[in-house]
Design a protein around this motif. Structure first.
Motif, PDB file in Angstrom:
ATOM      1  N   VAL A 253       1.101  -1.090   0.329  1.00 26.96           N
ATOM      2  CA  VAL A 253      -0.023   0.030  -0.121  1.00 26.96           C
ATOM      3  C   VAL A 253       0.585   1.185   0.022  1.00 26.96           C
ATOM      4  CG1 VAL A 253      -2.099  -1.341   1.044  1.00 26.96           C
ATOM      5  CG2 VAL A 253      -0.636   0.234   2.929  1.00 26.96           C
ATOM      6  N   ARG A 254       2.051   0.881   0.681  1.00 26.81           N
ATOM      7  CA  ARG A 254       2.950   2.828   0.509  1.00 26.81           C
ATOM      8  C   ARG A 254       3.581   2.005  -1.066  1.00 26.81           C
ATOM      9  NH1 ARG A 254       6.851   3.713   4.968  1.00 26.81           N
ATOM     10  NH2 ARG A 254       5.335   3.548   7.207  1.00 26.81           N
ATOM     11  N   ARG A 255       3.615   1.722  -1.717  1.00 27.26           N
ATOM     12  CA  ARG A 255       4.121   1.992  -3.354  1.00 27.26           C
ATOM     13  C   ARG A 255       3.141   1.582  -4.334  1.00 27.26           C
ATOM     14  NH1 ARG A 255       8.099  -0.520  -0.274  1.00 27.26           N
ATOM     15  NH2 ARG A 255       9.846  -0.081   0.295  1.00 27.26           N
ATOM     16  N   ASN A 256       2.751   1.762  -3.765  1.00 28.71           N
ATOM     17  CA  ASN A 256       0.641   1.309  -4.650  1.00 28.71           C
ATOM     18  C   ASN A 256       1.661  -0.405  -5.753  1.00 28.71           C
ATOM     19  OD1 ASN A 256      -2.135   0.701  -6.006  1.00 28.71           O
ATOM     20  ND2 ASN A 256      -1.579   2.547  -6.946  1.00 28.71           N
ATOM     21  N   ARG A 257       2.398  -1.172  -5.731  1.00 28.03           N
ATOM     22  CA  ARG A 257       2.204  -1.866  -5.924  1.00 28.03           C
ATOM     23  C   ARG A 257       1.866  -3.093  -5.702  1.00 28.03           C
ATOM     24  NH1 ARG A 257       8.858  -1.853  -6.686  1.00 28.03           N
ATOM     25  NH2 ARG A 257       8.141  -3.179  -8.230  1.00 28.03           N
ATOM     26  N   VAL A 258       1.711  -4.204  -7.209  1.00 28.15           N
ATOM     27  CA  VAL A 258       1.413  -5.638  -5.974  1.00 28.15           C
ATOM     28  C   VAL A 258       2.325  -6.305  -6.665  1.00 28.15           C
ATOM     29  CG1 VAL A 258      -0.249  -7.129  -7.124  1.00 28.15           C
ATOM     30  CG2 VAL A 258      -1.305  -5.035  -7.330  1.00 28.15           C
TER      31      VAL A 258
ATOM     32  N   MET B  51       8.073 -13.682  -1.509  1.00 26.81           N
ATOM     33  CA  MET B  51       8.748 -15.042  -2.208  1.00 26.81           C
ATOM     34  C   MET B  51       9.169 -14.772  -0.660  1.00 26.81           C
ATOM     35  SD  MET B  51       8.350 -14.385  -5.431  1.00 26.81           S
ATOM     36  CE  MET B  51       9.710 -15.156  -5.499  1.00 26.81           C
ATOM     37  N   ALA B  52       9.690 -14.076   0.196  1.00 27.67           N
ATOM     38  CA  ALA B  52      10.530 -14.947   1.540  1.00 27.67           C
ATOM     39  C   ALA B  52       9.622 -13.576   2.438  1.00 27.67           C
ATOM     40  CB  ALA B  52      12.213 -14.656   1.021  1.00 27.67           C
ATOM     41  N   SER B  53       9.490 -14.027   3.592  1.00 27.03           N
ATOM     42  CA  SER B  53       9.575 -12.775   5.042  1.00 27.03           C
ATOM     43  C   SER B  53      10.991 -12.362   5.168  1.00 27.03           C
ATOM     44  CB  SER B  53       9.383 -14.716   6.051  1.00 27.03           C
ATOM     45  OG  SER B  53      10.159 -14.926   6.553  1.00 27.03           O
ATOM     46  N   ALA B  54      12.017 -12.532   4.493  1.00 28.56           N
ATOM     47  CA  ALA B  54      12.880 -11.605   5.420  1.00 28.56           C
ATOM     48  C   ALA B  54      13.631 -11.308   3.357  1.00 28.56           C
ATOM     49  CB  ALA B  54      14.285 -12.070   6.180  1.00 28.56           C
ATOM     50  N   GLY B  55      13.699  -9.803   3.251  1.00 31.18           N
ATOM     51  CA  GLY B  55      14.566  -9.824   2.709  1.00 31.18           C
ATOM     52  C   GLY B  55      14.387 -10.294   1.090  1.00 31.18           C
ATOM     53  N   GLY B  56      14.485  -9.462  -0.156  1.00 32.91           N
ATOM     54  CA  GLY B  56      14.101  -9.288  -0.994  1.00 32.91           C
ATOM     55  C   GLY B  56      14.349  -8.834  -2.366  1.00 32.91           C
ATOM     56  N   ARG B  57      14.058  -9.532  -3.619  1.00 28.71           N
ATOM     57  CA  ARG B  57      14.794  -9.675  -4.577  1.00 28.71           C
ATOM     58  C   ARG B  57      14.175  -7.658  -5.388  1.00 28.71           C
ATOM     59  NH1 ARG B  57      15.455 -13.518  -9.083  1.00 28.71           N
ATOM     60  NH2 ARG B  57      13.399 -12.398 -10.197  1.00 28.71           N
ATOM     61  N   GLU B  58      13.529  -7.702  -4.813  1.00 26.36           N
ATOM     62  CA  GLU B  58      12.334  -6.803  -6.294  1.00 26.36           C
ATOM     63  C   GLU B  58      11.980  -5.616  -5.419  1.00 26.36           C
ATOM     64  OE1 GLU B  58      11.448 -10.108  -6.112  1.00 26.36           O
ATOM     65  OE2 GLU B  58      11.255 -10.345  -8.234  1.00 26.36           O
ATOM     66  N   TRP B  59      11.296  -5.743  -4.230  1.00 29.29           N
ATOM     67  CA  TRP B  59      11.458  -4.782  -2.968  1.00 29.29           C
ATOM     68  C   TRP B  59      11.039  -5.670  -1.949  1.00 29.29           C
ATOM     69  CZ3 TRP B  59       7.636  -5.019  -5.962  1.00 29.29           C
ATOM     70  CH2 TRP B  59       5.746  -5.078  -5.622  1.00 29.29           C
ATOM     71  N   GLU B  60      11.554  -4.586  -0.120  1.00 25.01           N
ATOM     72  CA  GLU B  60      11.376  -5.040   1.174  1.00 25.01           C
ATOM     73  C   GLU B  60       9.927  -4.727   1.101  1.00 25.01           C
ATOM     74  OE1 GLU B  60      13.983  -5.280   3.302  1.00 25.01           O
ATOM     75  OE2 GLU B  60      15.497  -6.449   1.904  1.00 25.01           O
ATOM     76  N   ALA B  61       8.531  -4.741   2.105  1.00 25.31           N
ATOM     77  CA  ALA B  61       7.564  -4.331   2.502  1.00 25.31           C
ATOM     78  C   ALA B  61       7.696  -5.197   3.613  1.00 25.31           C
ATOM     79  CB  ALA B  61       6.035  -4.192   1.866  1.00 25.31           C
ATOM     80  N   SER B  62       6.944  -3.765   4.490  1.00 24.74           N
ATOM     81  CA  SER B  62       6.255  -4.526   5.958  1.00 24.74           C
ATOM     82  C   SER B  62       5.618  -5.590   6.098  1.00 24.74           C
ATOM     83  CB  SER B  62       6.749  -3.494   6.969  1.00 24.74           C
ATOM     84  OG  SER B  62       7.034  -3.600   8.141  1.00 24.74           O
TER      85      SER B  62
ATOM     86  N   CYS C 129       2.845  -4.526   7.776  1.00 23.13           N
ATOM     87  CA  CYS C 129       2.064  -3.870   8.166  1.00 23.13           C
ATOM     88  C   CYS C 129       1.557  -2.626   7.312  1.00 23.13           C
ATOM     89  CB  CYS C 129       2.096  -3.023   9.110  1.00 23.13           C
ATOM     90  SG  CYS C 129       3.916  -2.053   9.263  1.00 23.13           S
ATOM     91  N   ASP C 130       2.617  -3.248   5.981  1.00 29.63           N
ATOM     92  CA  ASP C 130       2.378  -2.251   4.236  1.00 29.63           C
ATOM     93  C   ASP C 130       1.879  -2.421   3.822  1.00 29.63           C
ATOM     94  OD1 ASP C 130       3.230   0.022   6.275  1.00 29.63           O
ATOM     95  OD2 ASP C 130       4.892  -0.516   5.387  1.00 29.63           O
ATOM     96  N   VAL C 131       1.046  -4.128   4.221  1.00 30.93           N
ATOM     97  CA  VAL C 131       0.276  -5.179   2.187  1.00 30.93           C
ATOM     98  C   VAL C 131      -0.870  -5.387   2.667  1.00 30.93           C
ATOM     99  CG1 VAL C 131       2.840  -6.041   1.688  1.00 30.93           C
ATOM    100  CG2 VAL C 131       1.916  -6.924   3.241  1.00 30.93           C
ATOM    101  N   ARG C 132      -1.710  -5.425   1.979  1.00 31.81           N
ATOM    102  CA  ARG C 132      -3.126  -6.143   1.880  1.00 31.81           C
ATOM    103  C   ARG C 132      -3.394  -7.629   1.518  1.00 31.81           C
ATOM    104  NH1 ARG C 132      -5.564  -4.956  -1.994  1.00 31.81           N
ATOM    105  NH2 ARG C 132      -5.571  -3.180  -3.508  1.00 31.81           N
ATOM    106  N   PRO C 133      -3.733  -8.309   1.549  1.00 36.02           N
ATOM    107  CA  PRO C 133      -4.304  -9.378   0.107  1.00 36.02           C
ATOM    108  C   PRO C 133      -4.665  -8.271  -0.740  1.00 36.02           C
ATOM    109  CG  PRO C 133      -5.129  -9.807   1.993  1.00 36.02           C
ATOM    110  CD  PRO C 133      -5.350  -8.859   2.323  1.00 36.02           C
ATOM    111  N   ALA C 134      -4.009  -9.668  -2.653  1.00 30.51           N
ATOM    112  CA  ALA C 134      -3.814  -8.477  -3.145  1.00 30.51           C
ATOM    113  C   ALA C 134      -6.349  -8.906  -3.749  1.00 30.51           C
ATOM    114  CB  ALA C 134      -3.396  -9.020  -4.527  1.00 30.51           C
TER     115      ALA C 134
END
Length: 71
Positions: free
Chosen positions: A20-25, A29-40, A42-47
């Motif tokens: 929701v911070r970046r408006n990206r779907v 991919m993982a619970s810690a770290g990420g290749r594309e981007w990282e999000a907390s 609390c900043d994501v919702r189900p699509a």
């Protein structure tokens, strides 16, 4: 928030979510770290189905643009 509480709120790997911070779907991919981007968590919702359709339309449009550029 404790680490345990954060783990409870984190979406499962493979889940399609909206940052929701970046408006990206994206797909989790993982619970810690990420290749594309990282999000907390609390900043994501189900699509929603609409979010998923937005991704598919973007992919089709990108593919079409690439194909026209090669012709």
């Amino acid at each position: 928030m404790t680490a345990a509480e954060g783990a409870e709120r984190a979406p499962k790997i493979g889940t399609l979510v909206v940052d929701v911070r970046r408006n990206r779907v994206g797909e989790v991919m993982a619970s810690a770290g990420g290749r594309e981007w990282e999000a907390s968590p609390c900043d994501v919702r189900p699509a929603t189905a609409s979010d998923e359709l937005r991704v598919k339309v973007t992919e089709v449009n990108d593919r079409s643009r690439r194909e026209r550029g090669m012709a």
